[in-house]
Structure formats: C-alpha cells, structure tokens
Design an enzyme around this catalytic site. Sequence first.
Site, PDB file in Angstrom:
ATOM      1  N   LYS A 375       0.828  -1.201   0.000  1.00 37.11           N
ATOM      2  CA  LYS A 375       0.000   0.000   0.000  1.00 37.11           C
ATOM      3  C   LYS A 375       0.865   1.255   0.000  1.00 37.11           C
ATOM      4  O   LYS A 375       0.557   2.242  -0.687  1.00 37.11           O
ATOM      5  CB  LYS A 375      -0.930  -0.009   1.213  1.00 37.11           C
ATOM      6  CG  LYS A 375      -1.823   1.210   1.332  1.00 37.11           C
ATOM      7  CD  LYS A 375      -2.844   1.275   0.220  1.00 37.11           C
ATOM      8  CE  LYS A 375      -3.975   0.309   0.443  1.00 37.11           C
ATOM      9  NZ  LYS A 375      -5.082   0.494  -0.542  1.00 37.11           N
ATOM     10  N   LYS A 492      -4.686   4.244  -8.077  1.00 37.41           N
ATOM     11  CA  LYS A 492      -3.594   4.954  -7.403  1.00 37.41           C
ATOM     12  C   LYS A 492      -2.271   4.863  -8.148  1.00 37.41           C
ATOM     13  O   LYS A 492      -1.533   5.834  -8.270  1.00 37.41           O
ATOM     14  CB  LYS A 492      -3.375   4.359  -6.008  1.00 37.41           C
ATOM     15  CG  LYS A 492      -4.338   4.776  -4.932  1.00 37.41           C
ATOM     16  CD  LYS A 492      -3.832   4.287  -3.582  1.00 37.41           C
ATOM     17  CE  LYS A 492      -4.781   4.661  -2.455  1.00 37.41           C
ATOM     18  NZ  LYS A 492      -5.985   3.808  -2.435  1.00 37.41           N
TER      19      LYS A 492
END
Length: 536
Positions: A375, A492
């Site tokens: 992440k 993202k």
Amino acid sequence: MAPSAMQHSPSHAATSASGYGKSGFTSVSVDTDKVSRTDDAIYSNYTYENATVEKVDGQYKVKPTTVDYQFKVDTKVPKTGIMLVGLGGNNGTTFSAAIEANRHNISFETKTGTVEPNYYGSVTQAATIKLGVDKDGKDVYAPFNEVVPFLHPNDFVIGGWDISSMNLAQAMKRAQVLDYDLQRQVAKHLEPVVPLPSIYYPDFIAANQEDRADNVVPGTDKWEHVEHIRKDIREFKQKNDLEKVIVLWTANTERYSDIIEGVNDTADNLLKSVKESHDEVAPSTIFAIASILEGVPYINGSPQNTFVPGCIELAERHNAFIGGDDFKSGQTKLKSVLAQYLVDAGIKPVSIASYNHLGNNDGYNLSAPKQFRSKEISKSSVVDDMIESNHILYNEKSGKSVDHCIVIKYVPAVGDSKVAMDEYHSELMLGGHNTVSIHNVCEDSLLATPLIIDLVVVAEFLSRVSYKRKDEQDKDFESFHSVLSFLSYWLKAPLTRPGYEPVNGLNKQRVGLENLIRALVGLGPHNDLKFEERMW
C-alpha cells in the site's frame, strides 16, 4: 438463480438518479461529417494533434505532428457478468447491495430521513461531460453515460470468489457498512449468493486472515488452480447466458512478489513457474493468468504487483485487457489534485506526510508489515510525474524528490470510516513556506464501490472500441493495447504499457478520457478558450 450469481429480469431495471437505468441509452447526436452510423456501429474520423520536442543548446525545438485515425464503436451492449475476487468482503458486499438497491428501486430510512437509491460517486453514472456552448455562450453538459453507449450497472450479473463461505447477506452484515434498513431490504436478494471457493496462499496475505479462510480451492498445484478458475469463469458465463465477463480483484492486499529472472520476468517463464508451483506466484496473478487465457478483462483493485513483467507480456500475447493497480478513492485522489495544483502554481512541495487509520478488514490485513509495504508503494508514487513535470522546482541543485511519509494504523473503533490526515509543506519565494493541513473522514467502501462500477463500465466499453490509421485503410480495425491506461483516473498506481510513464494527475486523467469519448462521437478535444466571451 445460480448459487454464485445475481441476475435479474429486464423488467426489474429501475429508473434512478443515475440515469435511465438501462444499457446503451444515448441522448447526444453530433451534427458532423466526421461521423457515420450503421445499425451496430459508430465510425468517426479524428485528427490527433501533438508535438515532438528536442532540446538543443538550451532551445526547445518543437515540431507539431498530426495523425489521422478512424475509430469504430460497436454499439450493441453485451450481457455482461462481473466476477469479483473478494465478493464477500466490504467492497464486494457493498457493491452487490448497491446494484440491488438501484435495480429494484429500494429506498430506505435513516435517522435523517428517506434515502433514494443512487450511484453517487460514480463518474459514469453521476457525473457530466461538457459538449459545447449554447447560443448564449453558456457551457452545456450531458450525463457521462448518455454520450456513448455504456453498459448500465443495473444490468450487471454479479458473481465471484471469496475465501470466506458466508452468503452475501451475512457478509454484508459482517462488514457493517450500510444502514440497517437498507440491509434488511436487500438481504433477500443477497442471501442466495454464496461466493465460489477462492485461492488462498497464506504467505501473501496477513496471518490474521486465516480465520476467514474456510472456502478455498484445495491443493497446492498452482497450474491446477489456474485451470480451476478458468472453469469457474466458463461455467459462470454459460449458466447466466453471458456474452462477456469481466474479472476484478477487490480482495485483500497481498505482499509484493519478488521479480526474479527466470521466474516471472517473461510470459514463458511465468507459465513455467506456475506449472512448478513456484512460491513467488501470487493468488492475484493466478486469477490474472486465468482471465487472460480465457480472454476476459482483468482489473487489479489492490496495490500488490499482480502484473509482474511476465503477466503483462502474456496479456499482450493473447490480446487480453488488463488494468490496475489499487483503487484511488479518498486521500490519494485528493493528493493527485492538490499536488498538481501546487506544482502548476509554481509552489514547491518539499514534504507530504500522510496518516491513516481505519477499522475494517482492509485495515486489519494492512497491519501486517509486508502488506502495508504494498500500500505504501502505491500511495507514494502518485506525485512522481508531477515532480518530473517541473525542472524549475525540482532539479539537481534544489533536489528532485519530495519527502513522502505514509502511515497506516488499524483502529477497530472507526470501522469502515477511514480517517486521513495530510500535511503538505511547501517552499514559497524568497525562503517563505506554506503548509496545507487536511483532515478527511470517508466511508471507505462507499467510495470504492463507485470506482468498481466505473472500472467495469469503462473497461467493457473500451473492449468495443477499435481503430486504424487513415493511411492504412487496407488494414483491419484493431483494439487498444492490452494495458488499459484509460482506466488511470480510478487507480492509485496506474499500470501503463511497458516503456511508458504513468500519468497520475487526476485532471489530466479525466481530460484524456473525456477527449477520447468526444473523439468517438465526432467532437474535438476540450476547448476552454471561450472566444465567445473574450473576442469582439
């Protein structure tokens, strides 16, 4: 109803705030000789204008370029199935409940009053696109999903896999995302749906997920697992009489796979490694390979490196569509706007500190260091192209990077309401400084679900678009490259064609997508010169 799929009769499709509630509806007709239509296709001619630049002795030598293309859009919207990996998770159950609420026009009561079903947060269902100006010079906008023939989410047939055996009604209750009255009403539509067994390799997700893993494909032979998933896709398609299937990963974040020469660096090596059940082949890559071999689009909504080099090469070899990585929902979406604003304004961000705490199962899984690292990588890369765009602010003398710190903590009390706090510290002229602090609370799954809708709708649409150069009229129309970088707006860490750099700026991503849609109906790229106002 098949035990692992939700489907409906067309008579149940509901008109809602998101549009006319049916696939393929368009309300835009462009009066131009650049477009012709048949019963099943739109043909458009488009001149792509760009420029090549060479820097010589401090001078920019710019040469404008043009390429003439012809596009073809197949206007028949196929009956499409959506198979989610992680169907029983927060995102999967919220997505399924949202579709059922809109499909059956279910309103529900909250402490603040009645809520009507809608698709707020979805670009394709709840946003507009500028067409031009009216006779008075005022901008005119049309619903995004009425310009070209899109698939409507009310028509989705939903199925998929999960390592948990809970039916979707129970899993929705476990997720604690939706209001009780909505859960109560949609439960009857979700109870019959039990996810198919999924792939579970404990080394790739946090150990704290083991208690959920009661619904897994048996054995350790990874090639058998590929064939198992392929069979699931074929059976889902056949049982539901589907013309097209799209697979999307919305399951737990995995750790990064090591890129190893001879293991996952080429398509042949990757297939060989799968057949040898190599430790570095992740579950998400198993699903990707199965989807590619079945010729169905595969989208990765989590931050791990599912698309190792060999996987991308395999997709190219089979002309299969892939897209990823990691849903861009709240904090990172704002970052891709704010960082672009600062750099474009000539202000120099020197540090970005991002803190998150969340209490859902995603946060629980991310409490493990290796999963957090995945992440962290996807979140940190979002400003890279903005830094690269301005060599006045970022150069060898002044520094070519931003100090980007990311912290994620698991706090069960906040549930699905992710709390994000960001501080942007920037340099101004003559030693001045500017600090922007933002506190953002967002319901994670209610932001992610519209992204799933958009990714599926746009990926399906792009699979119906083909093109050829006007100077190659003797050739057949061909599809876009396997890597669907037009999906970048919702991701993202956008996956791009090998050898090309991603575009992370949100506005740039949106304009690129809108300009494609405009080109397909005979309109030029966005023009905000507003000569109607500024000229005599």
